[in-house]
Scaffold this motif. Structure first.
Motif, PDB file in Angstrom:
ATOM      1  N   ASN A 172      -1.548  -4.268   8.532  1.00 27.85           N
ATOM      2  CA  ASN A 172      -1.671  -2.890   7.544  1.00 27.85           C
ATOM      3  C   ASN A 172      -2.881  -2.324   7.473  1.00 27.85           C
ATOM      4  O   ASN A 172      -3.384  -0.929   7.543  1.00 27.85           O
ATOM      5  CB  ASN A 172      -1.002  -3.413   6.167  1.00 27.85           C
ATOM      6  CG  ASN A 172       0.418  -3.514   6.338  1.00 27.85           C
ATOM      7  OD1 ASN A 172       1.083  -3.258   7.273  1.00 27.85           O
ATOM      8  ND2 ASN A 172       0.861  -4.043   5.267  1.00 27.85           N
TER       9      ASN A 172
ATOM     10  N   ARG B 195       3.679   9.772   9.790  1.00 30.59           N
ATOM     11  CA  ARG B 195       5.132   9.322   9.741  1.00 30.59           C
ATOM     12  C   ARG B 195       5.253   8.076  10.370  1.00 30.59           C
ATOM     13  O   ARG B 195       5.759   6.959   9.740  1.00 30.59           O
ATOM     14  CB  ARG B 195       6.212  10.363  10.271  1.00 30.59           C
ATOM     15  CG  ARG B 195       7.624   9.754   9.916  1.00 30.59           C
ATOM     16  CD  ARG B 195       8.814  10.739  10.553  1.00 30.59           C
ATOM     17  NE  ARG B 195       8.402  11.081  12.031  1.00 30.59           N
ATOM     18  CZ  ARG B 195       9.002  12.058  12.697  1.00 30.59           C
ATOM     19  NH1 ARG B 195       9.934  12.750  11.885  1.00 30.59           N
ATOM     20  NH2 ARG B 195       8.956  12.222  13.833  1.00 30.59           N
TER      21      ARG B 195
ATOM     22  N   LEU C  78       3.063   5.129   8.992  1.00 30.92           N
ATOM     23  CA  LEU C  78       3.771   4.584   7.549  1.00 30.92           C
ATOM     24  C   LEU C  78       4.846   3.909   7.562  1.00 30.92           C
ATOM     25  O   LEU C  78       5.369   3.040   6.799  1.00 30.92           O
ATOM     26  CB  LEU C  78       3.918   5.958   6.766  1.00 30.92           C
ATOM     27  CG  LEU C  78       2.705   6.695   6.318  1.00 30.92           C
ATOM     28  CD1 LEU C  78       2.719   8.092   5.371  1.00 30.92           C
ATOM     29  CD2 LEU C  78       1.789   5.730   5.055  1.00 30.92           C
ATOM     30  N   SER C  79       5.778   4.558   8.529  1.00 29.21           N
ATOM     31  CA  SER C  79       7.006   3.613   8.757  1.00 29.21           C
ATOM     32  C   SER C  79       6.938   2.405   9.265  1.00 29.21           C
ATOM     33  O   SER C  79       7.771   1.369   8.748  1.00 29.21           O
ATOM     34  CB  SER C  79       8.078   4.501   9.742  1.00 29.21           C
ATOM     35  OG  SER C  79       9.220   4.172   9.963  1.00 29.21           O
ATOM     36  N   ASN C  80       5.956   2.181  10.067  1.00 24.36           N
ATOM     37  CA  ASN C  80       5.747   0.945  10.765  1.00 24.36           C
ATOM     38  C   ASN C  80       5.152  -0.332   9.658  1.00 24.36           C
ATOM     39  O   ASN C  80       5.446  -1.267   9.695  1.00 24.36           O
ATOM     40  CB  ASN C  80       4.668   0.870  11.931  1.00 24.36           C
ATOM     41  CG  ASN C  80       5.235   1.776  13.063  1.00 24.36           C
ATOM     42  OD1 ASN C  80       6.564   1.566  13.215  1.00 24.36           O
ATOM     43  ND2 ASN C  80       4.528   2.150  13.712  1.00 24.36           N
ATOM     44  N   MET C  81       4.343   0.510   8.700  1.00 24.24           N
ATOM     45  CA  MET C  81       3.677  -0.404   7.686  1.00 24.24           C
ATOM     46  C   MET C  81       4.872  -0.738   6.591  1.00 24.24           C
ATOM     47  O   MET C  81       4.800  -1.955   6.165  1.00 24.24           O
ATOM     48  CB  MET C  81       2.573   0.392   7.036  1.00 24.24           C
ATOM     49  CG  MET C  81       1.332   0.601   7.763  1.00 24.24           C
ATOM     50  SD  MET C  81       0.131   1.630   6.726  1.00 24.24           S
ATOM     51  CE  MET C  81       0.101   0.626   5.362  1.00 24.24           C
ATOM     52  N   LEU C  82       5.716   0.407   6.247  1.00 25.73           N
ATOM     53  CA  LEU C  82       6.966   0.054   5.304  1.00 25.73           C
ATOM     54  C   LEU C  82       7.782  -1.302   5.964  1.00 25.73           C
ATOM     55  O   LEU C  82       8.112  -1.940   5.395  1.00 25.73           O
ATOM     56  CB  LEU C  82       7.627   1.308   5.242  1.00 25.73           C
ATOM     57  CG  LEU C  82       6.985   2.251   4.304  1.00 25.73           C
ATOM     58  CD1 LEU C  82       7.769   3.372   4.209  1.00 25.73           C
ATOM     59  CD2 LEU C  82       6.876   1.638   2.624  1.00 25.73           C
ATOM     60  N   THR C  83       8.010  -0.861   7.291  1.00 21.61           N
ATOM     61  CA  THR C  83       8.987  -1.883   7.898  1.00 21.61           C
ATOM     62  C   THR C  83       8.227  -3.333   7.968  1.00 21.61           C
ATOM     63  O   THR C  83       8.941  -4.425   7.695  1.00 21.61           O
ATOM     64  CB  THR C  83       9.317  -1.390   9.210  1.00 21.61           C
ATOM     65  OG1 THR C  83       9.935  -0.007   9.142  1.00 21.61           O
ATOM     66  CG2 THR C  83      10.288  -2.515  10.246  1.00 21.61           C
ATOM     67  N   HIS C  84       6.880  -3.151   8.489  1.00 25.21           N
ATOM     68  CA  HIS C  84       6.409  -4.568   8.489  1.00 25.21           C
ATOM     69  C   HIS C  84       6.226  -5.284   7.199  1.00 25.21           C
ATOM     70  O   HIS C  84       6.433  -6.461   7.023  1.00 25.21           O
ATOM     71  CB  HIS C  84       4.862  -4.365   8.991  1.00 25.21           C
ATOM     72  CG  HIS C  84       4.209  -5.677   9.351  1.00 25.21           C
ATOM     73  ND1 HIS C  84       2.610  -5.759   9.389  1.00 25.21           N
ATOM     74  CD2 HIS C  84       4.484  -6.764   9.816  1.00 25.21           C
ATOM     75  CE1 HIS C  84       2.310  -6.766  10.001  1.00 25.21           C
ATOM     76  NE2 HIS C  84       3.473  -7.668   9.959  1.00 25.21           N
ATOM     77  N   THR C  85       6.043  -4.565   6.181  1.00 27.02           N
ATOM     78  CA  THR C  85       5.787  -5.035   4.798  1.00 27.02           C
ATOM     79  C   THR C  85       7.320  -5.687   4.405  1.00 27.02           C
ATOM     80  O   THR C  85       7.328  -6.701   3.789  1.00 27.02           O
ATOM     81  CB  THR C  85       5.243  -4.150   3.900  1.00 27.02           C
ATOM     82  OG1 THR C  85       3.906  -3.551   4.405  1.00 27.02           O
ATOM     83  CG2 THR C  85       5.035  -4.594   2.483  1.00 27.02           C
ATOM     84  N   GLN C  86       8.279  -4.883   4.524  1.00 32.05           N
ATOM     85  CA  GLN C  86       9.313  -5.159   4.019  1.00 32.05           C
ATOM     86  C   GLN C  86      10.094  -6.368   4.737  1.00 32.05           C
ATOM     87  O   GLN C  86      10.414  -7.503   4.108  1.00 32.05           O
ATOM     88  CB  GLN C  86      10.636  -4.276   4.220  1.00 32.05           C
ATOM     89  CG  GLN C  86      10.340  -3.051   3.371  1.00 32.05           C
ATOM     90  CD  GLN C  86      11.322  -2.018   3.804  1.00 32.05           C
ATOM     91  OE1 GLN C  86      11.832  -1.748   4.950  1.00 32.05           O
ATOM     92  NE2 GLN C  86      11.274  -0.793   2.857  1.00 32.05           N
TER      93      GLN C  86
END
Length: 450
Positions: A275, A245, A248-256
């Protein structure tokens, strides 16, 4: 159709058939014994009457001689209503017959059972004058109708007894079989009620008969294994979801964040590189979990290559030497040992132990690898002792002793020691851990048979 008959009905029918066969056999035997008893009694009676007639008719060789003695003969026969008499000459001419309707005689000289005009007779034919060539023939007829009625009534009673006993046994057998099979139905009910939320259900072994106690024990053991496996699977699902979790959350935040505005090529490259590191960590975690899943299902089949464990240990110590120097940790190896096993798997297990030891060895500490015949491998390091409560859980998946290591760590997901134990067990060995006198020791013991 036979295959569809229930077990209770099969047992009931079997009991009924056995009872009917035994009852029928006993009845027929009693009927035969009774009939033979009556025959013996009739024969004795006829032979005694024949002896009296021979005495009374002594010297009778002609019909004229018989006429003179007929009054006394008729008076004697009048006292025996169930007895008939026929006297014939040697040529078959009939001299005297006490009653009408007497059946014809079979071959003279023996006992016979005859039937005529609704009456049953037991007959005995003998010469009046034994030893005389032209002796008249005497035939005695005993009315045995009441004997036959008794035997026929007995036969009807036998069939009635057979039928009633078979029916009673079938009913009692069905009741006994149903009562005896109640534990089996209970097992079926337990098996039908087992689900993901009811794996704690157990059969009452103490209440089972001896024949089913072993089966009930095996069923309880199976349910326990299913419960343990389900608990491990649930814990594994929760743990892996928990571990994945955060990255994945870090990747989503970083990408956003990266996509909120246009950025330079270098910034995009840095974001993708970050990533990539997270994805590599997640891929390694998934590979480790697949490895452990294979181990849980017995799919790890290690090779059997003869290995010099001291050479393998030296190679790994040389690999970790730069990291040890940076942390001012002394590496040392003692003893020698050999083992037939899988080199990559054993190197991975030993590497996990060394990596774990180096991470928890303070600056200026020591890491020592000791080898003994057996073989036995001991990886020990100096440092703070692990709490006794944590020792039994060190080999659990995703378990971390250091609370400072936050969830989702890409470098150490808490799977190294679990993988090490799986590798050791696949090689027929065992691994233990103990803390004493400032040292933490991981000891691997392989069986000699392996």
């Amino acid at each position: 159709m036979i295959g569809k008959v229930s077990l209770v009905n099969r047992l009931a029918l079997l009991f009924a058939a056995c009872t009917a066969a035994v009852s029928l056999g006993a009845g027929l035997l009693f009927n035969h014994a009774s009939e033979q008893h009556f025959i013996e009694l009739d024969q004795q009676l006829l032979e005694s009457r024949l002896s009296l007639l021979r005495a009374q008719l002594a010297g009778v060789t002609r019909a004229e001689d018989l006429r003179a003695r007929l009054p006394a003969l008729r008076a004697e026969l009048g006292h025996q209503a169930d007895l008939g008499l026929r006297i014939t000459a040697s040529d078959g001419t009939r001299w005297f017959e006490s009653r009408n309707g007497l059946p014809a005689l079979p071959v003279p000289g023996g006992l016979a059972t005859l039937h005529a005009q609704g009456t049953d007779y037991r007959s005995l034919a003998q010469p009046l004058l034994p030893g005389a060539p032209q002796s008249p023939q005497v035939a005695l007829y005993l009315d045995i109708t009441h004997h036959q009625h008794f035997l026929q009534g007995m036969q009807r009673l036998i069939w009635l007894t057979v039928g009633l006993s078979a029916l009673a046994t079938a009913l009692l057998g069905a009741w006994a079989a149903r009562s005896s099979l109640r534990p089996l139905r209970q097992m079926g009910q337990v098996a039908a009620s087992v689900g993901a939320r009811s794996l704690t259900t157990r059969l009452p072994v103490a209440q089972m008969p001896d024949e089913l106690a072993e089966l009930a024990t095996a069923m309880n053991a199976m349910l326990q294994r299913l419960d343990d496996a389900f608990q491990r699977l649930s814990a594994f699902s929760a743990d892996i979801a928990h571990e994945l979790r955060t990255p994945l959350s870090n990747m989503l935040t970083h990408t956003q964040v990266t996509l909120t505005r246009p950025r330079s090529l270098e910034e995009y490259h840095e974001a993708l590189h970050g990533n990539l590191e997270a994805l590599q960590g997640m891929a390694q975690m998934i590979n480790d979990m697949l490895f452990l899943a294979k181990a849980d299902h017995g799919l790890l089949v290690p090779g059997q290559t003869p290995l010099a464990l001291h050479d393998e240990a030296d190679a790994l110590l040389e690999f970790y030497a730069p990291l040890a120097e940076d942390n001012n940790v002394t590496l040392h190896r003692e003893g020698q040992a050999t083992l037939s096993g899988d080199r990559p798997m054993l190197r991975r297990a030993l590497s996990n132990l060394l990596d774990n030891a180096l991470r928890f060895t303070p600056n200026g500490g020591q890491v020592q690898v000791t080898l003994q015949p057996g073989p036995v491998i001991c990886v020990a390091n100096t440092g703070a002792a692990i709490s006794p409560a944590a020792l039994p859980r060190l080999f659990d998946r995703f378990y971390r002793v250091d609370p400072a290591r936050h969830e989702g760590s890409r470098e150490h997901a808490g799977l190294g020691l679990a993988i090490t134990r799986s590798i050791v067990q696949a090689h027929g060995g065992d691994i233990t851990v103990a803390c004493a006198n400032g040292w933490t020791r991981f000891v691997i013991t392989f069986s000699e048979a392996h």
